[in-house]
Design a protein around this motif. Structure first.
Motif, PDB file in Angstrom:
ATOM      1  N   ASP A   1       0.797  -1.231   0.000  1.00  0.00           N
ATOM      2  CA  ASP A   1       0.000   0.000   0.000  1.00  0.00           C
ATOM      3  C   ASP A   1       0.825   1.273   0.000  1.00  0.00           C
ATOM      4  O   ASP A   1       0.421   2.272  -0.577  1.00  0.00           O
ATOM      5  N   PHE A   2       2.009   1.268   0.613  1.00  0.00           N
ATOM      6  CA  PHE A   2       2.744   2.511   0.776  1.00  0.00           C
ATOM      7  C   PHE A   2       3.767   2.776  -0.329  1.00  0.00           C
ATOM      8  O   PHE A   2       4.437   3.800  -0.313  1.00  0.00           O
ATOM      9  N   VAL A   3       3.899   1.853  -1.294  1.00  0.00           N
ATOM     10  CA  VAL A   3       4.856   2.077  -2.382  1.00  0.00           C
ATOM     11  C   VAL A   3       4.212   1.841  -3.749  1.00  0.00           C
ATOM     12  O   VAL A   3       4.909   1.608  -4.725  1.00  0.00           O
ATOM     13  N   LEU A   4       2.904   1.927  -3.829  1.00  0.00           N
ATOM     14  CA  LEU A   4       2.228   1.656  -5.092  1.00  0.00           C
ATOM     15  C   LEU A   4       2.653   2.620  -6.193  1.00  0.00           C
ATOM     16  O   LEU A   4       2.588   2.295  -7.373  1.00  0.00           O
ATOM     17  N   VAL A   5       3.093   3.785  -5.807  1.00  0.00           N
ATOM     18  CA  VAL A   5       3.479   4.788  -6.808  1.00  0.00           C
ATOM     19  C   VAL A   5       4.804   4.446  -7.484  1.00  0.00           C
ATOM     20  O   VAL A   5       5.102   4.931  -8.576  1.00  0.00           O
ATOM     21  N   ASN A   6       5.611   3.580  -6.868  1.00  0.00           N
ATOM     22  CA  ASN A   6       6.933   3.249  -7.416  1.00  0.00           C
ATOM     23  C   ASN A   6       6.809   2.410  -8.678  1.00  0.00           C
ATOM     24  O   ASN A   6       6.025   1.462  -8.743  1.00  0.00           O
ATOM     25  N   LYS A   7       7.638   2.724  -9.665  1.00  0.00           N
ATOM     26  CA  LYS A   7       7.644   1.994 -10.933  1.00  0.00           C
ATOM     27  C   LYS A   7       8.838   1.048 -10.994  1.00  0.00           C
ATOM     28  O   LYS A   7       9.855   1.263 -10.325  1.00  0.00           O
ATOM     29  N   GLY A   8       8.698   0.018 -11.807  1.00  0.00           N
ATOM     30  CA  GLY A   8       9.801  -0.879 -12.105  1.00  0.00           C
ATOM     31  C   GLY A   8      10.225  -0.718 -13.548  1.00  0.00           C
ATOM     32  O   GLY A   8       9.729   0.160 -14.268  1.00  0.00           O
ATOM     33  N   PHE A   9      11.140  -1.571 -13.987  1.00  0.00           N
ATOM     34  CA  PHE A   9      11.680  -1.459 -15.345  1.00  0.00           C
ATOM     35  C   PHE A   9      10.583  -1.535 -16.410  1.00  0.00           C
ATOM     36  O   PHE A   9      10.468  -0.655 -17.278  1.00  0.00           O
ATOM     37  N   ILE A  10       9.743  -2.569 -16.355  1.00  0.00           N
ATOM     38  CA  ILE A  10       8.716  -2.740 -17.381  1.00  0.00           C
ATOM     39  C   ILE A  10       7.665  -1.639 -17.299  1.00  0.00           C
ATOM     40  O   ILE A  10       7.044  -1.278 -18.301  1.00  0.00           O
ATOM     41  N   THR A  11       7.479  -1.070 -16.121  1.00  0.00           N
ATOM     42  CA  THR A  11       6.464  -0.027 -15.967  1.00  0.00           C
ATOM     43  C   THR A  11       7.031   1.374 -16.121  1.00  0.00           C
ATOM     44  O   THR A  11       6.331   2.354 -15.866  1.00  0.00           O
ATOM     45  N   GLY A  12       8.317   1.483 -16.556  1.00  0.00           N
ATOM     46  CA  GLY A  12       8.830   2.777 -16.972  1.00  0.00           C
ATOM     47  C   GLY A  12       9.983   3.358 -16.190  1.00  0.00           C
ATOM     48  O   GLY A  12      10.451   4.454 -16.506  1.00  0.00           O
ATOM     49  N   ASN A  13      10.512   2.652 -15.184  1.00  0.00           N
ATOM     50  CA  ASN A  13      11.649   3.157 -14.416  1.00  0.00           C
ATOM     51  C   ASN A  13      12.939   2.643 -15.045  1.00  0.00           C
ATOM     52  O   ASN A  13      13.392   1.542 -14.763  1.00  0.00           O
ATOM     53  N   LEU A  14      13.545   3.449 -15.892  1.00  0.00           N
ATOM     54  CA  LEU A  14      14.725   3.020 -16.647  1.00  0.00           C
ATOM     55  C   LEU A  14      15.970   2.923 -15.782  1.00  0.00           C
ATOM     56  O   LEU A  14      16.978   2.344 -16.208  1.00  0.00           O
ATOM     57  N   TYR A  15      15.915   3.450 -14.558  1.00  0.00           N
ATOM     58  CA  TYR A  15      17.039   3.283 -13.644  1.00  0.00           C
ATOM     59  C   TYR A  15      17.209   1.806 -13.242  1.00  0.00           C
ATOM     60  O   TYR A  15      18.251   1.424 -12.708  1.00  0.00           O
ATOM     61  N   GLU A  16      16.192   1.007 -13.487  1.00  0.00           N
ATOM     62  CA  GLU A  16      16.246  -0.416 -13.139  1.00  0.00           C
ATOM     63  C   GLU A  16      16.718  -1.284 -14.303  1.00  0.00           C
ATOM     64  O   GLU A  16      16.668  -2.516 -14.212  1.00  0.00           O
TER      65      GLU A  16
ATOM     66  N   GLU B   1      19.675  -2.110 -15.582  1.00  0.00           N
ATOM     67  CA  GLU B   1      20.758  -3.062 -15.305  1.00  0.00           C
ATOM     68  C   GLU B   1      20.285  -4.159 -14.359  1.00  0.00           C
ATOM     69  O   GLU B   1      20.622  -5.339 -14.536  1.00  0.00           O
ATOM     70  N   HIS B   2      19.484  -3.796 -13.349  1.00  0.00           N
ATOM     71  CA  HIS B   2      18.921  -4.812 -12.457  1.00  0.00           C
ATOM     72  C   HIS B   2      18.028  -5.769 -13.235  1.00  0.00           C
ATOM     73  O   HIS B   2      18.038  -6.981 -13.004  1.00  0.00           O
ATOM     74  N   ALA B   3      17.240  -5.215 -14.160  1.00  0.00           N
ATOM     75  CA  ALA B   3      16.336  -6.053 -14.947  1.00  0.00           C
ATOM     76  C   ALA B   3      17.121  -7.046 -15.796  1.00  0.00           C
ATOM     77  O   ALA B   3      16.697  -8.199 -15.981  1.00  0.00           O
ATOM     78  N   LYS B   4      18.259  -6.645 -16.297  1.00  0.00           N
ATOM     79  CA  LYS B   4      19.113  -7.551 -17.075  1.00  0.00           C
ATOM     80  C   LYS B   4      19.476  -8.780 -16.247  1.00  0.00           C
ATOM     81  O   LYS B   4      19.459  -9.917 -16.740  1.00  0.00           O
ATOM     82  N   ASN B   5      19.768  -8.549 -14.987  1.00  0.00           N
ATOM     83  CA  ASN B   5      20.177  -9.661 -14.118  1.00  0.00           C
ATOM     84  C   ASN B   5      19.018 -10.588 -13.766  1.00  0.00           C
ATOM     85  O   ASN B   5      19.191 -11.819 -13.723  1.00  0.00           O
ATOM     86  N   VAL B   6      17.834 -10.033 -13.503  1.00  0.00           N
ATOM     87  CA  VAL B   6      16.731 -10.913 -13.103  1.00  0.00           C
ATOM     88  C   VAL B   6      16.167 -11.685 -14.293  1.00  0.00           C
ATOM     89  O   VAL B   6      15.687 -12.816 -14.128  1.00  0.00           O
ATOM     90  N   VAL B   7      16.229 -11.115 -15.497  1.00  0.00           N
ATOM     91  CA  VAL B   7      15.759 -11.840 -16.683  1.00  0.00           C
ATOM     92  C   VAL B   7      16.624 -13.064 -16.942  1.00  0.00           C
ATOM     93  O   VAL B   7      16.142 -14.133 -17.337  1.00  0.00           O
ATOM     94  N   SER B   8      17.916 -12.945 -16.679  1.00  0.00           N
ATOM     95  CA  SER B   8      18.844 -14.049 -16.946  1.00  0.00           C
ATOM     96  C   SER B   8      18.720 -15.183 -15.940  1.00  0.00           C
ATOM     97  O   SER B   8      19.208 -16.292 -16.172  1.00  0.00           O
ATOM     98  N   GLY B   9      18.080 -14.919 -14.789  1.00  0.00           N
ATOM     99  CA  GLY B   9      17.902 -15.958 -13.778  1.00  0.00           C
ATOM    100  C   GLY B   9      19.151 -16.275 -12.991  1.00  0.00           C
ATOM    101  O   GLY B   9      19.201 -17.294 -12.292  1.00  0.00           O
TER     102      GLY B   9
END
Length: 727
Positions: free
Chosen positions: A514-529, A531-539
């Motif tokens: 409830d308190f961080v719903l405003v935060n975005k991730g890589f797929i939802t538009g936060n391009l700062y993520e 490099e992190h997204a590269k790592n999680v996609v690779s497993g």
């Protein structure tokens, strides 16, 4: 119901009503009401050969020069020698060593003035030697029905006395049980007691207290009594042979659903709304003639259906299930199916047969079943059979004697105790072998110890090598050393166990509580993520093995993706939100690891902005099958992605070595990912997937590849798109 009283024995339902009306904390001496301030003596075994007696200082100043041990079975009375003494504010404590006790007998302590008190054994749960000699390895606890007789076995090593009380034809029959070996009480009762209710009556002090049988196969409604059933009448072909081979855990595609939610929508045509039967009902259609229910699951192409709790839980009235709603993370009985999901919660056979039929039918359609288990706490400690049968044993304590509360539910199961672990193993075996479950999802696994989790997996995988176990690997604040907790930080100690990858969730989607719903991730538009997204996609970002990662962006907990994006991405409008959510689901299915989808995620399920709907009404929690019609085209796209994953092993690599050899994820200008996959068999030899959540377009170079998903216009990767190329 009018109950007879047989041979002066009280009705089991009177016992239960008494406890419910009084409240456990007001009950002293195990079933008798008394004034606590009038207690003058307490007598208890505190070790195998050691007795402690407390005398109230207001009574003869707490002084007694002599004490005696009286055998109530024989009437013998002998003096016992004081070996130690300790004085505190209210009581004087006396200690007696080398006292030989026959636990098949009942004793009193008598002081020099004739005051007597029953010797209790409940403190022995803290004595290692007593527990070691009381451990029971048998596989025959519970009731065992035969037409001519029924036998009962229950483990209660600290009980003074045990009875079994059975209701047949509205009359109650009570039978004495005999203490046999290793803390077990036993009785064999002549007669045909098929589908009869019963409870144990346990004595720890002066009176008897009712307890359910934690090994019973069935129960009456709302956990009021256990029920005897003939297991020969519930033999059902579980259709295991219909299941396709599961070579690797990464071949799994898990879909989470709730039995009640799945068919409760007002426009659902199910004849068994909210029931086990509703899950396996065939031929259901939506308003516009599209598949629904079981047929929809088969068409979608998932491999595993994870069912939220189907064991007996506490806060839904099984006789009036429409009045209250609950997800079911409030265990009342781990050993029987939930009665509100059955057609007749008061018939011992209904819940058992319908649960088994559901699993059998799912198997016949090629779908494995994962059961959500909550072996970390109980709904009510004092009402549980565990606490009533062996007080103080089953629940973890802090150093000050209070209950450990790492689950935030008031109590934690003490899973590293031998008989608690045995119980979890015994019930895991039952749900796998008797009911046909193909995997377990452990709730709050960080409450449970590593040894227990590994032993459950070893036992289950020996029976079925495709069995999977995964769970919430959070570090919970239970009174267990961190190095023993079955949490994801200890993944190297549990190589066969998988974990919900919250890093994948947060990096790809952004916050969902409830308190961080405003935060975005890589797929939802936060391009700062990026490099992190590269790592999680690779497993390769977190665990010892890729198949330890359960990749997810939505589950029953927290806000649905749609409700979260309605806050974090509201500026993009409805079409933008739907596009972002679809891309999240696609990447969950195509990343390395095991994909997990929440029911309705693929057609934009909403809970009206409620992020914790565990007890909200059906209209909030139910699956809206109208969305199945509205978003049919998007569902068809998800079906294609599921099929693509199943037909190409490069999306399902099971080892780090395979991933390092065949997978490359590149960060393109911190705005887009290029995900390249190679394989030596399958529909294609190579894939390139462009994941572009940014507002920028990128040139497309790989002209020799075919575009099998997404659009390429003017040789460019468009903004906020996923493009899949193959050759």
């Amino acid at each position: 119901m009018n109950n007879c009283i047989i041979k002066g024995k009280i009705s089991i339902f009177y016992c239960i009503a008494l406890v419910k009306n009084i409240g456990y904390n007001e009950v002293e001496k195990w079933g008798e009401i008394m004034e606590k301030s009038a207690v003058r003596m307490i007598a208890q075994m505190i070790a195998l050969k050691k007795i402690e007696v407390l005398l109230l200082k207001k009574y003869y100043e707490g002084n007694s020069p002599r004490f005696y041990l009286r055998d109530l079975n024989s009437g013998d009375l002998k003096e016992i020698k004081i070996s130690g003494k300790y004085v505190e504010e209210q009581f004087v404590h006396y200690y007696f060593d080398d006292i030989e006790i026959d636990f098949c007998r009942i004793y009193q302590i008598v002081d020099a003035y004739g005051l007597s008190e029953t010797l209790q054994y409940t403190r022995l749960v803290y004595d290692y030697d007593f527990l070691r000699q009381s451990y029971y390895d048998g596989n025959d606890l519970g009731n065992h029905y035969h037409k001519e007789h029924t036998s009962f076995k229950v483990w209660a090593p600290t009980a003074l006395q045990m009875k079994v009380s059975i209701v047949k034809n509205d009359c109650t029959y009570t039978y004495e049980m005999q203490r046999i070996n290793n803390g077990v009480f036993y009785a064999e009762v002549a007669g045909d007691f098929d589908n009869c209710k019963y409870v144990y009556l346990v004595r720890h002090h002066e009176g008897f207290y009712p307890a359910l049988d934690p090994y019973a196969y069935s129960s009456s409604s709302n956990s009021l009594s256990s029920i005897i059933i003939d297991l020969d009448k519930v033999k059902i072909d579980l259709n295991r042979d219909s299941l396709p081979v599961l070579l690797n855990k990464t071949d799994a595609i898990i879909y989470e659903a709730n039995v009640r939610d799945y068919t409760m929508y007002e426009n659902s045509l199910s004849a068994y709304k909210g029931k086990f039967k509703g899950i396996y009902e065939e031929g259901l259609k939506t308003k516009y003639g599209n598949s629904a229910g079981l047929d929809y699951l088969v068409e979608l192409g998932i491999t595993h259906l994870q069912l939220m709790p189907i064991y007996d839980f506490a806060t839904v009235d099984e006789n009036n299930p429409e009045v209250l709603y609950n997800w079911g993370y409030d265990p009342a009985q781990y050993n029987v199916p939930e009665g509100s999901y059955s057609n007749d919660p008061n018939d011992g056979y209904s819940r058992v047969i319908e649960c088994k039929e559901m699993i059998s039918k799912l198997h016949s359609k090629g779908i494995r079943v994962v059961m959500d288990v909550v072996y970390n706490h109980m709904y009510d400690v004092n009402a549980s059979a565990f606490e009533r049968l062996v007080p103080g044993y089953y629940f973890r304590k802090n150093s000050d004697g209070t209950l450990s509360n790492g689950s935030w539910c008031g109590d934690d199961l003490n899973t590293d105790e031998y008989m608690v672990r045995k119980y979890i193993l015994d019930m895991s075996k039952r749900w796998q072998q008797f009911y046909g479950v193909d995997g377990f999802r452990f709730d709050l696994m960080g409450i449970i110890d590593i040894t227990t989790i590994n032993q459950v997996y070893e036992m289950c995988s020996n029976y079925d090598n495709s069995f999977i176990i995964y769970g919430e690997g959070w570090n919970m604040p239970t009174n267990l050393p961190d190095e023993k907790k079955a949490m994801q930080d200890n993944h190297a100690k549990m190589l066969n166990i998988s974990f919900f990858n919250d890093e994948f969730r947060e990096v790809m989607k952004g916050g969902s509580s409830d308190f961080v719903l405003v935060n975005k991730g890589f797929i939802t538009g936060n391009l700062y993520e990026t490099e992190h997204a590269k790592n999680v996609v690779s497993g390769l970002n977190r665990y010892s093995r890729p198949d330890q990662s359960i990749n997810y962006v939505e589950c029953h907990d927290n806000a649905t993706i749609f409700d979260k994006l309605y806050i974090s991405n509201v500026e993009e409008g409805l079409s933008g939100i739907l596009n972002r959510q679809k891309n999240l689901t696609i990447m969950t299915l195509l990343a390395q690891g095991i994909p997990f989808i929440h029911a309705g995620q693929e057609f934009y399920r909403t809970k009206g902005g409620i992020y914790n709907s565990y007890n909200t009404p059906d209209n909030i929690n139910c699956i809206n099958w109208d969305f199945r019609d509205i978003y049919k085209d998007d569902i068809d796209d998800i079906k294609k992605i599921i099929k693509l994953r199943k037909n190409n092993k490069c999306f399902r690599y099971a080892t780090r070595e395979e991933i390092e050899e065949n997978i490359l994820v590149e960060n393109i200008d911190y705005k887009m990912l290029k995900y390249t996959l190679k394989q030596d068999s399958g529909e294609y030899k190579e894939f390139i997937i462009y994941i572009n959540p940014s507002s920028f377009s990128f040139d497309y170079q790989e002209k020799e590849y075919s575009c099998i998903y997404g659009n390429i216009n003017d040789n460019q990767i468009e903004p906020k798109t996923i493009v899949i190329l193959a050759k």
